[in-house]
Enzyme design. Sequence first.
Site, PDB file in Angstrom:
ATOM      1  N   HIS A 201       0.826  -1.205   0.000  1.00 30.18           N
ATOM      2  CA  HIS A 201       0.000   0.000   0.000  1.00 30.18           C
ATOM      3  C   HIS A 201       0.861   1.256   0.000  1.00 30.18           C
ATOM      4  CE1 HIS A 201       0.744   0.868   4.311  1.00 30.18           C
ATOM      5  NE2 HIS A 201       0.637  -0.435   4.506  1.00 30.18           N
ATOM      6  N   CYS A 217       3.171  -4.946   6.791  1.00 35.79           N
ATOM      7  CA  CYS A 217       2.784  -4.677   5.411  1.00 35.79           C
ATOM      8  C   CYS A 217       3.934  -4.032   4.647  1.00 35.79           C
ATOM      9  CB  CYS A 217       1.558  -3.767   5.374  1.00 35.79           C
ATOM     10  SG  CYS A 217       0.037  -4.597   5.897  1.00 35.79           S
TER      11      CYS A 217
END
Length: 333
Positions: A201, A217
């Site tokens: 992301h 992440c």
Amino acid sequence: MRRTLGGLLAAGGLLFSVVTLAEEEPEWPKGHYPLPEDGDVIGEVYTVESRGDETLLDVAREHNVGYEEIRRANPDVSIWVPGEGTEVVIPARRILPPVAREGIVINIAELRLYYYPEVGEGEPPRVETYPIGIGREGYNTPLGVTKTTMRLEDPAWYPPSSIREEAAERGDPPPEVVPPGPDNPLGRHAILLDIPGYLIHGTNQPDGIGMRASRGCIRMFPEDIASVFDRVPEGTRVNIIDQPIKAGWADGIPHVQAYAALEDQEEGMAALLETLSLLERADDGAAMVLDYEQLRRLLDDPDGRVVALEPPPEPEKAPAADSGNGFLDEVKA
């Protein structure tokens, strides 16, 4: 190709001579490279000068490198105030990871993502590489082969239980959901992985790109994930590896690129053997002879540079025995 703007033009009493215009090859975007036809090395190291009041992190972002990369390459340059006209080294030469060149490859050891897009007929195969942020200690990014599932634009963020618990202990519980906007840590684009809770992301804190700062992440600069968002199909293969030592070939010469410090002798020997196995092939099939002392120094003090391995030094010749001829011996020497 070249084309000529011919003829002589007269205007206002001025005579203009023939002008030759050269059509230049289109420039590849930063971080985009044609795959080497023979070898494993892409990019080059180059220098730029900092401008005005920009920080070293601003320079890094403009030139497709992350925090740790720019800091290692410029240890004597101030992170926050490099100063007008300061020379900054851009470490843009890299060895491709020693895995299949397809889909997305994420090497957490070097904090970098490699994307091998499918190309159309007649287009040269290429690789795109981007700096990333990954999980900090205790929130390690999982390794292994997975795939992309969904792409989300302007995603909402639902704080996981670990964050909620930590925030509650500080007396500052987070909201149940953070809507899209400048306060959303996912940024404007997210690509979900087939690993529950993990995704690639954007971020609203770009200074963290190139370091261990997330909860597992993979973060990218907002403009980087925006550039690949529409080009990564669902089901794209994603290979997450931890390869601190990379080895490869360029112009028939073996090269090594080392990132992570070796923690103990056992790991050091394993890294040495792995590096040698990556280099065991030679173009002519002959056995390689390397300077193992140089290789050991590189592995003991890794700094991310791509270094050409040298042959071992020639053994020193023993002094010739004196034959008793004195002057004649000196002349022969």
